[in-house]
Design an enzyme around this catalytic site. Structure first.
Site, short mmCIF file in Angstrom:
data_model
loop_
_atom_site.label_atom_id
_atom_site.label_comp_id
_atom_site.label_asym_id
_atom_site.label_seq_id
_atom_site.Cartn_x
_atom_site.Cartn_y
_atom_site.Cartn_z
CG ASP A 82 -24.37 -116.29 -76.69
OD1 ASP A 82 -23.16 -116.01 -76.61
OD2 ASP A 82 -24.84 -117.10 -77.52
CG HIS A 180 -22.34 -118.20 -84.17
ND1 HIS A 180 -22.02 -116.88 -84.28
CD2 HIS A 180 -22.02 -118.57 -82.91
CE1 HIS A 180 -21.52 -116.46 -83.11
NE2 HIS A 180 -21.50 -117.47 -82.28
CB VAL A 231 -22.86 -126.55 -77.94
CG1 VAL A 231 -23.64 -127.49 -78.84
CG2 VAL A 231 -21.40 -126.96 -77.89
CG ASN A 232 -28.20 -122.53 -80.02
OD1 ASN A 232 -29.00 -123.26 -79.43
ND2 ASN A 232 -28.57 -121.46 -80.68
#
Ligand code: 13P
Length: 284
Positions: A82, A180, A231-232
């Site tokens: 990423d 984010h 998604v984090n």
């Protein structure tokens, strides 16, 4: 099965109008939570690993964990870098065993971003590794990467289309108003940009900053051509809130399994919900 690249998964996602979830992997509990969710939902997915997470876990541990998870299962699993920050970082990930990489040259001048991304595509494709590129700047904080809202700028559709044509990436992240981390208000997503770019290129658009985006916005973005959603933060929050709750009830707990186990289960449920929302359940 062995780890796979994003090639076939993303082509199918675009064709059948669903999105493959990229769930960031930060430790063993994340790995298990995501894998368990995928098996319950029969959903293909992408393990996303940032350079910060790589430093935290160690390259060999990351690859070994992802391989162990994938090899035990019939679910297609991708191991994806990423926000790779340089040509060298991307090459290291490929050598270590990643099956997919992102090069984030969004802070570079357009021509420079195209030049490096194209070079990465050439090498990666020769090795069967898929590539995600990025255009426009996505705001918010992720690991060591912080972009102030006023510096985040929306991608221009004609540039995004040209970027695809000149690089040949397999997935294209464009800044369309998500960020984010958690949102202060409702994100203002530029659906018209997704629509215009998705119609013009054959590969899916990637939506970063998937945490906290309302379900109806996610559905609309997928209907228009978003085929990968990252998604984090929501997973991190689910895990941490559960750990806090365990300690509130039992402050003397000292066995990490007693708080990490429930935290992993809570995160698994969040991931399952996303897989259903993205339409990827039942696609494995
Ligand atoms: P969130 O942490 O906002 O879900 O974003 C994740 C992401 O885009 C990873 O690249």
């Amino acid at each position: 099965m062995p780890l796979v690249s994003m090639f076939e998964l993303l082509q199918r996602a675009k064709r059948e109008r669903f999105a493959v979830g990229q769930f960031n992997m930060n430790n063993l509990e994340f790995t298990k939570a995501i894998m368990e969710a995928a098996e319950m939902e029969r959903a293909p997915f992408i393990f996303g690993v940032s350079e910060g997470a790589m430093k935290y876990m160690g390259e060999r541990y990351v690859v070994a964990l992802a391989r162990a998870a994938a090899e035990e299962s019939p679910i297609p699993v991708v191991l994806h870098l990423d926000h790779g920050s340089s040509f060298e970082s991307v090459m290291r990930a490929i050598r270590a065993g990643f099956t997919s990489v992102m090069f984030d040259g969004s802070h570079l001048p357009f021509a420079e971003n195209v030049r490096i991304t194209r070079e990465i595509v050439r090498v990666a494709h020769a090795m069967g590794v898929s590539v995600e590129g990025e255009l426009g700047t996505i705001g918010g904080v992720e690991d060591d990467l912080s972009v102030e809202e006023e510096d985040a700028h929306i991608a221009k559709p004609e540039e995004a289309i040209r970027f695809y044509e000149e690089t040949g990436v397999d997935a294209l992240a464009i800044a369309v108003g998500t960020a984010h981390g958690m949102y202060k208000g409702r994100p203002h997503i530029r659906f018209e940009i997704i629509d215009e770019v998705a119609r013009a290129i054959p590969v899916p658009i990637v939506l970063h900053g998937g945490s906290g985006v309302p379900d109806e916005d996610i559905r609309r973005a997928i209907a228009l051509g978003v085929g990968k959603i990252n998604v984090n933060t929501e997973n991190q929050v689910a895990m941490t809130q559960t750990i806090k709750r365990v300690f509130e009830g039992k402050p003397d707990v000292y066995d990490p399994r007693k708080y990490l186990g429930p935290a992993k289960d809570a995160m698994r449920d969040v991931v399952r919900g996303k897989m259903r929302l993205f339409g990827s359940s039942g696609k494995a």
